[in-house]
Design a protein around this motif. Structure first.
Motif, PDB file in Angstrom:
ATOM      1  N   GLN A  22       2.417   2.692  21.417  1.00  0.00           N
ATOM      2  CA  GLN A  22       2.011   1.464  20.743  1.00  0.00           C
ATOM      3  C   GLN A  22       0.608   1.607  20.148  1.00  0.00           C
ATOM      4  OE1 GLN A  22       2.462  -1.457  23.837  1.00  0.00           O
ATOM      5  NE2 GLN A  22       4.513  -2.058  23.117  1.00  0.00           N
ATOM      6  N   ARG A  23      -0.255   2.252  20.872  1.00  0.00           N
ATOM      7  CA  ARG A  23      -1.619   2.444  20.393  1.00  0.00           C
ATOM      8  C   ARG A  23      -1.627   3.318  19.139  1.00  0.00           C
ATOM      9  NH1 ARG A  23      -4.183   4.565  24.888  1.00  0.00           N
ATOM     10  NH2 ARG A  23      -4.277   2.458  25.690  1.00  0.00           N
ATOM     11  N   LYS A  24      -0.833   4.403  19.143  1.00  0.00           N
ATOM     12  CA  LYS A  24      -0.754   5.271  17.974  1.00  0.00           C
ATOM     13  C   LYS A  24      -0.156   4.522  16.782  1.00  0.00           C
ATOM     14  CE  LYS A  24      -0.260   9.597  20.507  1.00  0.00           C
ATOM     15  NZ  LYS A  24       0.658  10.686  20.862  1.00  0.00           N
ATOM     16  N   LEU A  25       0.819   3.698  17.057  1.00  0.00           N
ATOM     17  CA  LEU A  25       1.435   2.919  15.993  1.00  0.00           C
ATOM     18  C   LEU A  25       0.440   1.922  15.399  1.00  0.00           C
ATOM     19  CD1 LEU A  25       4.060   2.420  14.453  1.00  0.00           C
ATOM     20  CD2 LEU A  25       4.658   0.715  16.164  1.00  0.00           C
ATOM     21  N   ARG A  26      -0.343   1.272  16.252  1.00  0.00           N
ATOM     22  CA  ARG A  26      -1.355   0.341  15.755  1.00  0.00           C
ATOM     23  C   ARG A  26      -2.427   1.058  14.933  1.00  0.00           C
ATOM     24  NH1 ARG A  26      -2.005  -2.315  20.829  1.00  0.00           N
ATOM     25  NH2 ARG A  26      -0.319  -3.810  20.819  1.00  0.00           N
ATOM     26  N   LEU A  27      -2.847   2.219  15.397  1.00  0.00           N
ATOM     27  CA  LEU A  27      -3.836   2.997  14.647  1.00  0.00           C
ATOM     28  C   LEU A  27      -3.280   3.400  13.281  1.00  0.00           C
ATOM     29  CD1 LEU A  27      -5.360   5.277  17.421  1.00  0.00           C
ATOM     30  CD2 LEU A  27      -6.520   3.456  16.146  1.00  0.00           C
ATOM     31  N   TRP A  28      -2.027   3.818  13.241  1.00  0.00           N
ATOM     32  CA  TRP A  28      -1.403   4.180  11.965  1.00  0.00           C
ATOM     33  C   TRP A  28      -1.322   2.966  11.039  1.00  0.00           C
ATOM     34  CZ3 TRP A  28       3.302   2.343  10.005  1.00  0.00           C
ATOM     35  CH2 TRP A  28       3.728   2.951   8.820  1.00  0.00           C
ATOM     36  N   TRP A  29      -0.898   1.827  11.598  1.00  0.00           N
ATOM     37  CA  TRP A  29      -0.758   0.602  10.796  1.00  0.00           C
ATOM     38  C   TRP A  29      -2.112   0.151  10.244  1.00  0.00           C
ATOM     39  CZ3 TRP A  29       2.787  -2.026   8.331  1.00  0.00           C
ATOM     40  CH2 TRP A  29       2.522  -3.327   7.930  1.00  0.00           C
ATOM     41  N   ASN A  30      -3.143   0.184  11.096  1.00  0.00           N
ATOM     42  CA  ASN A  30      -4.479  -0.229  10.653  1.00  0.00           C
ATOM     43  C   ASN A  30      -5.088   0.766   9.664  1.00  0.00           C
ATOM     44  OD1 ASN A  30      -4.374  -2.559  12.179  1.00  0.00           O
ATOM     45  ND2 ASN A  30      -5.308  -1.579  13.961  1.00  0.00           N
ATOM     46  N   GLY A  31      -4.627   1.995   9.684  1.00  0.00           N
ATOM     47  CA  GLY A  31      -5.135   2.998   8.762  1.00  0.00           C
ATOM     48  C   GLY A  31      -4.531   2.889   7.367  1.00  0.00           C
ATOM     49  N   LEU A  32      -3.479   2.103   7.215  1.00  0.00           N
ATOM     50  CA  LEU A  32      -2.859   1.936   5.898  1.00  0.00           C
ATOM     51  C   LEU A  32      -3.756   1.095   4.999  1.00  0.00           C
ATOM     52  CD1 LEU A  32       0.864   1.179   6.865  1.00  0.00           C
ATOM     53  CD2 LEU A  32      -0.054   3.282   5.892  1.00  0.00           C
ATOM     54  N   PRO A  33      -3.656   1.269   3.686  1.00  0.00           N
ATOM     55  CA  PRO A  33      -4.450   0.436   2.777  1.00  0.00           C
ATOM     56  C   PRO A  33      -4.070  -1.040   2.884  1.00  0.00           C
ATOM     57  CG  PRO A  33      -3.256   2.165   1.572  1.00  0.00           C
ATOM     58  CD  PRO A  33      -2.859   2.254   2.987  1.00  0.00           C
ATOM     59  N   ALA A  34      -4.929  -1.898   2.391  1.00  0.00           N
ATOM     60  CA  ALA A  34      -4.717  -3.343   2.519  1.00  0.00           C
ATOM     61  C   ALA A  34      -3.461  -3.803   1.791  1.00  0.00           C
ATOM     62  CB  ALA A  34      -5.933  -4.091   1.992  1.00  0.00           C
ATOM     63  N   TRP A  35      -3.148  -3.196   0.649  1.00  0.00           N
ATOM     64  CA  TRP A  35      -1.964  -3.631  -0.086  1.00  0.00           C
ATOM     65  C   TRP A  35      -0.672  -3.340   0.681  1.00  0.00           C
ATOM     66  CZ3 TRP A  35       1.384   0.286  -1.100  1.00  0.00           C
ATOM     67  CH2 TRP A  35       0.871   1.576  -1.136  1.00  0.00           C
ATOM     68  N   ALA A  36      -0.707  -2.366   1.593  1.00  0.00           N
ATOM     69  CA  ALA A  36       0.488  -2.025   2.368  1.00  0.00           C
ATOM     70  C   ALA A  36       0.765  -3.065   3.450  1.00  0.00           C
ATOM     71  CB  ALA A  36       0.326  -0.655   3.002  1.00  0.00           C
ATOM     72  N   HIS A  37      -0.221  -3.871   3.796  1.00  0.00           N
ATOM     73  CA  HIS A  37      -0.034  -4.901   4.813  1.00  0.00           C
ATOM     74  C   HIS A  37       0.563  -6.174   4.230  1.00  0.00           C
ATOM     75  CE1 HIS A  37      -2.259  -2.835   8.011  1.00  0.00           C
ATOM     76  NE2 HIS A  37      -2.964  -2.312   7.023  1.00  0.00           N
ATOM     77  N   SER A  38       0.790  -6.197   2.942  1.00  0.00           N
ATOM     78  CA  SER A  38       1.285  -7.386   2.263  1.00  0.00           C
ATOM     79  C   SER A  38       2.722  -7.697   2.700  1.00  0.00           C
ATOM     80  CB  SER A  38       1.243  -7.172   0.746  1.00  0.00           C
ATOM     81  OG  SER A  38       1.859  -8.244   0.096  1.00  0.00           O
ATOM     82  N   SER A  39       3.045  -8.983   2.707  1.00  0.00           N
ATOM     83  CA  SER A  39       4.402  -9.394   3.082  1.00  0.00           C
ATOM     84  C   SER A  39       5.376  -9.243   1.915  1.00  0.00           C
ATOM     85  CB  SER A  39       4.394 -10.840   3.575  1.00  0.00           C
ATOM     86  OG  SER A  39       3.964 -11.693   2.536  1.00  0.00           O
ATOM     87  N   TYR A  40       4.886  -8.851   0.743  1.00  0.00           N
ATOM     88  CA  TYR A  40       5.777  -8.640  -0.407  1.00  0.00           C
ATOM     89  C   TYR A  40       6.723  -7.470  -0.173  1.00  0.00           C
ATOM     90  CZ  TYR A  40       2.822 -11.851  -2.977  1.00  0.00           C
ATOM     91  OH  TYR A  40       2.154 -12.958  -3.394  1.00  0.00           O
ATOM     92  N   TRP A  41       6.330  -6.522   0.660  1.00  0.00           N
ATOM     93  CA  TRP A  41       7.182  -5.365   0.913  1.00  0.00           C
ATOM     94  C   TRP A  41       8.511  -5.772   1.532  1.00  0.00           C
ATOM     95  CZ3 TRP A  41       6.361  -1.262  -1.645  1.00  0.00           C
ATOM     96  CH2 TRP A  41       5.079  -0.908  -2.006  1.00  0.00           C
ATOM     97  N   LEU A  42       8.487  -6.787   2.373  1.00  0.00           N
ATOM     98  CA  LEU A  42       9.728  -7.256   2.975  1.00  0.00           C
ATOM     99  C   LEU A  42      10.664  -7.819   1.904  1.00  0.00           C
ATOM    100  CD1 LEU A  42      11.317  -7.678   5.564  1.00  0.00           C
ATOM    101  CD2 LEU A  42      10.208  -9.901   5.794  1.00  0.00           C
ATOM    102  N   GLY A  43      10.109  -8.562   0.954  1.00  0.00           N
ATOM    103  CA  GLY A  43      10.917  -9.093  -0.154  1.00  0.00           C
ATOM    104  C   GLY A  43      11.461  -7.988  -1.040  1.00  0.00           C
ATOM    105  N   ILE A  44      10.623  -6.978  -1.309  1.00  0.00           N
ATOM    106  CA  ILE A  44      11.072  -5.853  -2.122  1.00  0.00           C
ATOM    107  C   ILE A  44      12.178  -5.088  -1.406  1.00  0.00           C
ATOM    108  CG2 ILE A  44      10.354  -3.606  -3.044  1.00  0.00           C
ATOM    109  CD1 ILE A  44       7.622  -4.916  -3.642  1.00  0.00           C
ATOM    110  N   LEU A  45      12.026  -4.881  -0.119  1.00  0.00           N
ATOM    111  CA  LEU A  45      13.056  -4.202   0.662  1.00  0.00           C
ATOM    112  C   LEU A  45      14.353  -5.006   0.663  1.00  0.00           C
ATOM    113  CD1 LEU A  45      13.826  -1.855   2.528  1.00  0.00           C
ATOM    114  CD2 LEU A  45      12.989  -3.238   4.440  1.00  0.00           C
TER     115      LEU A  45
END
Length: 123
Positions: A22-45
Motif C-alpha cells: 500500500q505504501r509503494k502504491l501511494r508513493l507511485w500515485w503521489n509521484g504521478l503528475p497532477a493531471w493524472a489525478h483528474s477524475s476525467y480519466w474515469l469518464g474517458i475509460l
C-alpha cells in the motif's frame, strides 16, 4: 464512553507485506503528475469501454446479417432447383431430379452458395 473499536488498528508486522505494498502504491500515485489525478480519466475509460462494446455489437450484428443473406440465397437456390425439377417433361426425369436434390448433403450446398457469394470458383 467505552469505545470497543479503539484497539482494532493492526500493527505493521501483523499486516505483513500488505502495508508495504500500500505504501509503494501511494508513493507511485503521489509521484504521478497532477493531471493524472483528474477524475476525467474515469469518464474517458468508461467512454472507451462503451465504444469497444458498441464495436463488438456491430461486428456480431454484421455477422448475423451476412449469415441471414447466405441462408436466404441458399433457400432461393433450392427453391429454383425444385422448380426446375417440377417443370421437367417426363415423370422419370422429375423423379431423378428430385432424388438428386434430396440426396444433396446439407453442408455442400451452403459452401457452394458462400463461394458464389464471395466470388470464389465453384468445384
Amino acid at each position: 464512553m467505552n469505545n470497543n473499536f479503539a484497539n482494532l488498528e493492526l500493527q505493521e508486522d501483523e499486516l505483513g507485506g500488505l502495508t508495504s505494498l500500500q505504501r509503494k502504491l501511494r508513493l507511485w500515485w503521489n509521484g504521478l503528475p497532477a493531471w493524472a489525478h483528474s477524475s476525467y480519466w474515469l469518464g474517458i475509460l468508461a467512454m472507451l469501454t462503451v465504444l469497444g462494446m458498441l464495436l463488438a455489437f456491430h461486428d456480431v450484428v454484421r455477422g448475423a446479417v451476412q449469415q441471414g443473406e447466405l441462408q436466404r440465397l441458399a433457400a432461393a437456390t433450392h427453391a429454383e432447383a425444385t422448380w426446375r425439377c417440377k417443370v421437367l417433361s417426363s415423370p422419370r426425369e422429375r423423379g431423378d431430379c428430385q432424388l438428386q436434390l434430396d440426396a444433396a448433403r446439407p453442408g455442400v450446398g451452403m459452401r457452394q452458395v458462400q463461394r458464389t457469394a464471395t466470388g470464389e470458383p465453384v468445384d
